[in-house]
Structure formats: C-alpha cells, structure tokens
Design a protein around this motif. Structure first.
Motif, short mmCIF file in Angstrom:
data_model
loop_
_atom_site.label_atom_id
_atom_site.label_comp_id
_atom_site.label_asym_id
_atom_site.label_seq_id
_atom_site.Cartn_x
_atom_site.Cartn_y
_atom_site.Cartn_z
N ALA A 1 20.83 -0.26 -1.34
CA ALA A 1 21.61 0.80 -0.71
C ALA A 1 22.97 0.99 -1.36
CB ALA A 1 21.79 0.49 0.77
N GLY A 2 23.48 0.00 -2.07
CA GLY A 2 24.80 0.13 -2.69
C GLY A 2 24.82 1.03 -3.90
N ASP A 3 23.65 1.34 -4.48
CA ASP A 3 23.58 2.20 -5.66
C ASP A 3 22.86 3.48 -5.28
OD1 ASP A 3 23.06 3.50 -8.04
OD2 ASP A 3 22.56 1.67 -9.14
N PRO A 4 23.58 4.62 -5.20
CA PRO A 4 22.95 5.85 -4.73
C PRO A 4 21.81 6.33 -5.62
CG PRO A 4 25.14 6.28 -5.62
CD PRO A 4 25.02 4.80 -5.48
N MET A 5 21.79 5.92 -6.90
CA MET A 5 20.73 6.35 -7.78
C MET A 5 19.47 5.48 -7.65
SD MET A 5 21.43 9.10 -9.36
CE MET A 5 20.40 9.16 -10.83
N MET A 6 19.53 4.45 -6.82
CA MET A 6 18.35 3.64 -6.57
C MET A 6 17.90 3.69 -5.12
SD MET A 6 18.50 0.16 -8.82
CE MET A 6 19.88 -0.56 -7.94
N PHE A 7 18.66 4.34 -4.28
CA PHE A 7 18.39 4.33 -2.85
C PHE A 7 18.03 5.73 -2.40
CE2 PHE A 7 20.01 4.26 1.65
CZ PHE A 7 19.03 3.41 2.14
N PHE A 8 16.73 5.97 -2.17
CA PHE A 8 16.26 7.28 -1.74
C PHE A 8 15.51 7.09 -0.41
CE2 PHE A 8 16.77 7.57 -6.30
CZ PHE A 8 17.43 8.78 -6.44
N PRO A 9 16.26 6.97 0.68
CA PRO A 9 15.67 6.51 1.94
C PRO A 9 14.57 7.42 2.48
CG PRO A 9 17.89 7.35 2.29
CD PRO A 9 17.70 7.25 0.81
N ASP A 10 14.79 8.72 2.53
CA ASP A 10 13.78 9.60 3.10
C ASP A 10 12.59 9.78 2.16
OD1 ASP A 10 15.66 9.77 5.08
OD2 ASP A 10 15.50 11.94 5.32
N THR A 11 12.86 9.84 0.85
CA THR A 11 11.76 9.93 -0.11
C THR A 11 10.83 8.74 0.02
OG1 THR A 11 13.02 11.24 -1.70
CG2 THR A 11 11.16 9.98 -2.56
N MET A 12 11.40 7.54 0.21
CA MET A 12 10.57 6.35 0.31
C MET A 12 9.72 6.34 1.56
SD MET A 12 10.95 4.95 -2.48
CE MET A 12 12.06 4.66 -3.86
N GLU A 13 10.11 7.11 2.59
CA GLU A 13 9.26 7.24 3.77
C GLU A 13 8.07 8.16 3.49
OE1 GLU A 13 9.26 5.63 6.44
OE2 GLU A 13 11.22 4.64 6.38
N LEU A 14 8.18 9.01 2.45
CA LEU A 14 7.12 9.95 2.12
C LEU A 14 6.26 9.45 0.97
CD1 LEU A 14 9.12 13.30 2.34
CD2 LEU A 14 8.00 12.01 4.16
N LEU A 15 6.87 9.24 -0.20
CA LEU A 15 6.11 8.78 -1.36
C LEU A 15 5.97 7.27 -1.39
CD1 LEU A 15 7.29 10.99 -4.36
CD2 LEU A 15 5.21 11.17 -2.99
N GLY A 16 6.86 6.55 -0.73
CA GLY A 16 6.80 5.10 -0.77
C GLY A 16 5.78 4.52 0.20
N ASP A 17 5.13 5.38 0.99
CA ASP A 17 4.09 4.93 1.91
C ASP A 17 2.90 5.87 1.73
OD1 ASP A 17 3.30 3.35 4.52
OD2 ASP A 17 2.81 5.46 4.85
N ARG A 18 1.77 5.36 1.31
CA ARG A 18 0.67 6.23 0.89
C ARG A 18 0.00 6.95 2.05
NH1 ARG A 18 -0.65 1.38 -3.15
NH2 ARG A 18 0.63 2.06 -4.88
N TRP A 19 0.00 6.36 3.26
CA TRP A 19 -0.53 7.10 4.40
C TRP A 19 0.36 8.30 4.69
CZ3 TRP A 19 -5.26 6.72 5.40
CH2 TRP A 19 -5.94 5.51 5.47
N SER A 20 1.68 8.09 4.61
CA SER A 20 2.61 9.19 4.88
C SER A 20 2.45 10.30 3.85
CB SER A 20 4.05 8.67 4.88
OG SER A 20 4.25 7.76 5.94
#
Length: 318
Positions: free
Chosen positions: A173-192
């Motif tokens: 979370a400290g690096d904005p270029m590595m922390f994509f919270p909402d994207t990870m809820e979509l692409l970071g979870d294959r069911w989603s």
C-alpha cells in the motif's frame, strides 16, 4: 452494454480461460508491472514485491511457459544467474496495465492524487488513454460493442487463485504504482472476473450467474456482495422473476471494459489453427471486429508503448 449473440461450437481449447488464469492473478499482474518498470532480476522482484520465493518462482515459471518471459543468463561475482525479460507476447500486455492505471485514477477514491499522470510524447500533453477501435480510430466504450459467443462458450472461471493475505496488501500500500485495490478485487480474483464478464454479456440474476459460471451459491453470494461493495455492480428488485434481486453494471463497472477488451484480444494468441475465438467483440458503429487500441484524448492519435511516459517515472529502455 455489450450485446451478446451465439455462433457455432468451437474446437477444443479455451484461450480466454488460459489468459484469465495468467492475468487474473494478483501476483502475476504485479510481476508484469514490475518488469515493465525494468525490474528484471529475481532478487529485485522478490524484494520489491515482498513475495515469497515459492510464489515468485511459480509465477515466473508460468509466465515463461506461456511465452510471456524469457530467461536471459548473466554473470554475477560468484555464478551465472538469470534475469527475466518480456517477450513480444509479454509486451503486448502494456495496454492492459495502462487501462488499469486509467481506471483506478478515474474511479477509485483518492487514487488521482497519488498516481502519476501519463504523457503522450507526440503531443507532449497528459492523456487519460481512452479505448479506441483500431479499424476506424474512434473512441469506444462498452455500450458501443456487440459480443459474438460460440455456443459452447461459458465464462468458466479459471482455477481458483489464492487471495492476498492482509499483510501482503498492507506491505504494497505504500507504493501507489503497486497498490491497485479495486482492480485486485476484479482481476485478482478469478470468480469475480468471471462475474464481471458475465454481467457485461447480460447476466442479471443470481440463477443466471450460477448457471453461467458453475459456481456454488455461497461463493457466488460472497463475490456478488463484494462487487456491489466495490461499486461495479448495483442491486435492484427483480419484479418478474423468482430471484429476489437483480444485478446491474454501474458506470464504474462499465468503465472497466477496456481492460477486459485487451485481455480478450490478448487471449487470441493462445488459439490453435482452425480455432475460433471464445468471444469476438464487434464495434457496432463501423461494423468491424474490435481491435482495441488506446488513443490520446487530445490529439486523437493511437498511443504506442514507446510514445507514452508516466510523469515522474523514467520510460524503460527496450
């Protein structure tokens, strides 16, 4: 909204599923982004991401096997080691990463203030990199597209991926270029991801998602609730069905379409001879197959990997 029609059954194989298994993984996305920022060596990647050796080795091996990376030997003080370089197949994913950046910056609260701007070097102006049609050059969104599906094509989710542990997310979370919270809820979870694609293709009701994905009711309920919480789906009353409610894409959800369009286009690289695409996207206005590109919203020219640079972030040499 994407309109869907059916075509004939395809030969065996599932390119879209394979693509989602690769890019629909949180660590793989972060490794890919790090490689574009010129972090190539194993230890550089491990230290930057705080990822376990087992997880890193597994993701790198999968990316090499998929033709996204190649291992290049180099010599350090003691022995020969290898660094990882993006192949042409891996470099083809740069528009996906730009689309993720653009969506997070526009639609996720607080991200505009911390994410860098993107500069189009041809006109020297910042750009939001909107989606365009490669055939006609016009801007495109989800409402401008029709999807043709093969009869046997469901949006089957790939093998379930491991969720980030809380401490993993906190460390990034400290690096904005590595922390994509909402994207990870979509692409970071294959069911989603499967739910999002199904919603774009017209699924509205719990039973439709359940049938489309072959997902268990408890998992489906949890994922739908998370997508509502993130703001990409909204609920309403299903007055004409036995389902208690229906689920509709929000403006935020529809705005994620460019990322999914680039994944669908990239998945075509996994097709074998004689195989038709799982899903083909058509630009309704010009009537051609949608070949997604990124445009500059100032000069209107197509963006290329070498014609853009993040403000404050050096453009990697390739």
């Amino acid at each position: 909204m994407v309109q869907a029609t059916a075509q004939r059954v395809r030969p065996a194989g599932d390119p879209l599923r394979r693509a989602l298994e690769l890019v629909g993984d949180q660590w793989t996305l972060l490794i890919l982004q790090s490689l574009f920022l010129h972090f190539r060596r194993y230890e550089e990647l491990r230290l930057r991401l705080g990822i376990s050796p087992t997880a890193l080795s597994g993701r790198l091996r999968d990316m090499v096997d998929a033709g996204m990376l190649t291992r290049v030997p180099y010599r350090d003080a003691r022995r020969t080691r290898h660094e990882y370089r993006l192949t042409e197949r891996g470099l083809e994913l740069w528009p996906l990463l730009i689309s993720i950046w653009a969506w997070e910056r526009e639609w996720v609260e607080g991200r505009r203030e911390v994410l860098p701007t993107l500069i189009h070097l041809d006109c020297e102006l910042t750009t939001s990199a909107p989606l365009g049609c490669g055939a006609c050059g016009r801007r495109v969104d989800a409402r401008d597209v029709r999807a043709s599906r093969l009869d046997s094509t469901g949006v089957a989710a790939a093998t379930a991926s491991k969720r980030f542990r809380r401490k993993d997310a906190e460390s990034l979370a400290g690096d904005p270029m590595m922390f994509f919270p909402d994207t990870m809820e979509l692409l970071g979870d294959r069911w989603s991801t499967g739910l999002l694609v199904s919603a774009l293709l017209g699924c509205r009701h719990f039973s439709e998602f359940e049938r489309e994905l072959g997902i268990g009711p408890s998992v489906l309920s949890a994922r739908l609730s998370k997508l509502v919480e993130v703001g990409v789906l909204r609920t309403g009353t299903a007055a004409t069905r036995t389902d208690a409610r229906d689920y509709r894409m929000t403006a935020k959800g529809l705005a994620f379409f460019p990322a999914l369009a680039f994944i669908a286009e990239w998945s075509r690289g996994f097709e074998v001879s004689g195989q038709e695409p799982d899903i083909t996207l058509h630009h309704v206005e010009c009537g051609n197959r949608l070949r997604p590109i990124l445009l500059c919203d100032h000069c209107g020219r197509p963006l290329t990997r070498k014609s853009v640079q993040f403000g404050g972030v050096p453009s990697p040499k390739r």
